[in-house]
Write a protein that holds these residues in place. Structure first.
Motif, PDB file in Angstrom:
ATOM      1  N   TYR A  56      -5.684   8.936 -22.759  1.00 23.76           N
ATOM      2  CA  TYR A  56      -5.232  10.316 -22.604  1.00 23.76           C
ATOM      3  C   TYR A  56      -4.199  10.415 -21.484  1.00 23.76           C
ATOM      4  N   TYR A  73      -3.039  13.622 -19.000  1.00 29.20           N
ATOM      5  CA  TYR A  73      -3.223  14.993 -18.554  1.00 29.20           C
ATOM      6  C   TYR A  73      -2.192  15.297 -17.473  1.00 29.20           C
ATOM      7  N   LEU A  80      -6.509  20.722 -15.346  1.00 28.30           N
ATOM      8  CA  LEU A  80      -5.904  19.620 -16.079  1.00 28.30           C
ATOM      9  C   LEU A  80      -5.570  20.086 -17.494  1.00 28.30           C
ATOM     10  N   LEU A 114      -4.075  18.814 -21.297  1.00 33.08           N
ATOM     11  CA  LEU A 114      -3.893  17.617 -22.111  1.00 33.08           C
ATOM     12  C   LEU A 114      -2.492  17.586 -22.713  1.00 33.08           C
ATOM     13  N   LYS A 123      -1.021  15.038 -30.412  1.00 31.26           N
ATOM     14  CA  LYS A 123      -0.494  15.982 -29.431  1.00 31.26           C
ATOM     15  C   LYS A 123      -1.617  16.801 -28.817  1.00 31.26           C
ATOM     16  N   GLY A 124      -1.473  17.040 -27.540  1.00 31.73           N
ATOM     17  CA  GLY A 124      -2.391  17.937 -26.853  1.00 31.73           C
ATOM     18  C   GLY A 124      -1.796  19.323 -26.796  1.00 31.73           C
ATOM     19  N   ASP A 125      -2.235  20.096 -25.796  1.00 29.55           N
ATOM     20  CA  ASP A 125      -1.786  21.481 -25.682  1.00 29.55           C
ATOM     21  C   ASP A 125      -0.421  21.621 -25.004  1.00 29.55           C
TER      22      ASP A 125
END
Lengths: 114, 111
Positions: A33, A35, A43, A45, A57-59
């Motif tokens: 990951y 962050y 944190l 992502l 994909k994270g946020d």
């Protein structure tokens, strides 16, 4: 035991510059990951990778690219650094398949953009 | 989207006192984790409590989970100066592996 190694520890860049952060883990974990940590914002992502050659994909993925070159390494690229940007980027890893994951974190890369 | 958040920005206690950090979240979860981050380091997990558990202990640490009120607490007894850190709760939904962190509570333990 194992360790997450992030390089560099401090990164200073210029506005518009493309910057790459690297992460290595020797836990033999499948999932890794990235962050971003801003002061007062916890944190968030950016990207994660469940296995080698996977990318999710994270946020907060806009403005970033990631690459899972091999199981032990995960890189993050800031595609165009923003002036006055300051944040800490944290890499983590975890096992795949557990019903609840423990994340193991590196000490972070502190980014400053001039 | 899922949000985990601690209910206090900052707490200050004296060594030997007990302290509790609270956390609330907004969607159903499979587990909740408490992490501690000391200055200049990445977060380190303290306790993982699953949705079917109500309490978990780890030495001087005790975490509770109330799924009906969607809240959790982390209590530290007999605090020490080295407990000074930022404490985060983080929630996990399903098997996505995505851990959503709260904003953190800064705990200062004074001598």
């Amino acid at each position: 035991g194992g360790i997450i190694t992030q390089t560099p520890k401090f990164l200073i860049g210029q506005e518009g510059q493309k910057l790459t952060l690297k992460c290595q883990q020797n836990f033999n974990h499948d999932t890794m990951y990235w962050y971003r940590q801003d002061s007062g914002k916890g944190l968030r992502l950016i990207y994660y990778s469940i296995t080698e050659n996977d990318l999710q994909k994270g946020d907060l993925s806009e403005g970033y690219d990631a690459s899972r070159e091999k199981k032990s390494s995960f890189s993050l690229t800031v595609t165009s650094a923003q002036k006055n940007e300051m944040a800490v980027f944290l890499c983590a890893s975890s096992r795949l398949g557990a019903s609840a994951e423990t994340l193991y974190f590196g000490s972070g890369t502190r980014l400053t953009v001039l | 989207s899922q949000l985990a958040e601690e209910n206090s920005w900052a707490l200050s206690v004296h060594e030997g006192e007990s302290v509790t950090v609270n956390c609330s979240y907004k969607t159903s979860i499979t587990a909740l984790q408490w992490y501690r981050q000391k200055s200049g380091k990445g977060p380190a997990q303290l306790i993982l409590i699953r949705s079917n558990e109500r309490e978990k202990r780890n030495g001087r640490l005790r975490a509770t989970l109330d799924t009906s009120s969607q809240s959790s607490s982390l209590s530290i007894t007999a605090t020490r100066c080295e407990d000074t850190a930022v404490y985060f709760c983080a929630t996990l939904t399903g098997n996505t592996g995505k851990l959503i962190f709260g904003l953190g509570t800064t705990l200062q333990v004074q001598p």
